[in-house]
Design an enzyme around this catalytic site. Structure first.
Site, short mmCIF file in Angstrom:
data_model
loop_
_atom_site.label_atom_id
_atom_site.label_comp_id
_atom_site.label_asym_id
_atom_site.label_seq_id
_atom_site.Cartn_x
_atom_site.Cartn_y
_atom_site.Cartn_z
N GLU A 150 15.83 30.84 -46.49
CA GLU A 150 14.82 31.70 -45.87
C GLU A 150 13.58 31.96 -46.73
OE1 GLU A 150 16.67 35.24 -44.37
OE2 GLU A 150 17.75 34.14 -42.81
N GLU A 262 22.04 30.00 -40.02
CA GLU A 262 22.47 31.38 -39.76
C GLU A 262 22.14 31.77 -38.33
OE1 GLU A 262 21.04 34.39 -42.42
OE2 GLU A 262 21.40 33.20 -44.22
#
Length: 340
Positions: A150, A262
């Site tokens: 991320e 995710e």
């Protein structure tokens, strides 16, 4: 670009299930705490019982988060021997159970609070990390290399230049393993096309070049009202799936594959329905998506609402929903994931 999977299919005919081979969960814990946290007090690697649980649920893969600063206490420096050993032991324990392991450098495109590209941490430091780490796992054909978790507060232009440096370092170190390349803005599918200074993820991702032609783009996508995974309900599950579909259309246009590293939700009815719908969609578009790992299992979650870890011997409702979508007919050798 046809990609590794198309090439493998043309040569061997074994790729029919490859695009859906990675299915499982994140097993968190090794990324917990600050850089100075002590092992066993501030952070933990997965226990044998948790790995046994994952293997027993017909998962094919786990995503394993860990921290850059713990493994490499100084930029361009040697690895900490104890931390490296913990990572190696965990990977061996997981792969010996038949699981594939996505190594997840869980640092949001920063090191010690300094963002990549800010003058302190450069793309060369990022490349140095992967050049050092790769040889320890290059021979393990059950290991996938996730460049970074991320990336945030960094432009796509800066990030993808660093990602290219990391990918180059991996190939120079002798690995042709699958590499997962994320985008910026937490690599959210819902943000893949967002305008940003210098250009969007979609505009800069196409600059990635891999001499082994064995990479996929990693995206994340939660189902709650702001796609953060921090709320109790999932009113935007349909929008989340639509965002993945838009990225999938872009990937097919350019001949890419994708991986959802995710996604998750609580045990609320709308989240459970959203998780089921997302897993069904991803499995159903196996020509585009090489798989997924849900967020998140791990020994220390306690009452965390998104936890997939069994509580008091009882399976979490999210796992009951996801479990039927994890089992696949293929074996890791059919995934186009190699370590020659």
């Amino acid at each position: 670009m046809l990609g590794c999977f198309a090439v493998l299919f043309a040569l061997t005919g074994v790729c029919a299930h490859a695009a859906s081979c990675l299915r499982g969960v994140n097993i968190a814990g090794a990324e917990f705490g600050g850089p100075e946290a002590k092992y066993g007090e501030g952070y933990i690697y997965p226990s044998d019982s948790t790995l046994d649980w994952a293997a027993a649920r017909s998962m094919t893969a786990i995503r394993l988060p860990f921290r850059w600063e713990r493994l490499q206490p100084e930029l361009f420096g040697e690895f900490d021997p104890a931390e490296l050993a913990r990572l190696q032991v965990t990977v061996q324990a997981a792969t010996s159970r038949g699981l594939m392991v996505v190594l997840d450098l869980h640092n949001y495109a920063e090191y010690g609070g300094d963002r990549i590209g800010n003058g302190v941490v450069g793309a060369d430091a990022f490349g140095d990390f992967w050049r050092r780490l790769t040889p320890y796992f290059a021979a393990n054909d059950r290991v996938v290399l996730g460049l970074m978790n991320e990336p945030a507060d960094i432009t796509a232009k800066t990030w993808f230049a660093a990602a290219q440096a990391g990918l180059n370092a991996i190939r120079e170190a002798g690995s042709d393993q699958l590499v997962l390349v994320p985008g910026t803005i937490w690599t959210g599918a819902s943000h893949w096309f967002d305008p940003q200074e210098g250009g969007s993820n979609a505009e800069h991702a196409v600059t990635i070049r891999d001499p082994k032609d064995n990479f996929a783009f990693e995206v994340h996508q939660y189902l709650d009202k702001d796609y953060s995974g921090t709320h109790d309900s999932c009113p935007r599950a349909g929008d989340a799936i639509d965002a993945l579909k838009q990225v999938a259309t872009w990937m097919r246009k350019h001949g890419y594959r994708g991986f959802v590293g995710e996604f998750g939700g609580t045990g609320s009815p709308d989240c459970l329905q959203g998780l089921e719908d997302m897993a069904r969609y991803l499995n159903g578009d196996s020509e585009t998506w090489i798989g997924w790992t849900a967020w998140a299992a791990g020994d220390w979650w306690g009452n965390y609402p998104l936890s997939l870890q069994p509580a008091d011997g009882q399976e979490r409702p999210q796992m009951e929903v996801l479990a039927p979508f994890m089992d696949v007919d293929s074996v890791p050798a059919q995934c186009g994931v190699t370590g020659r």
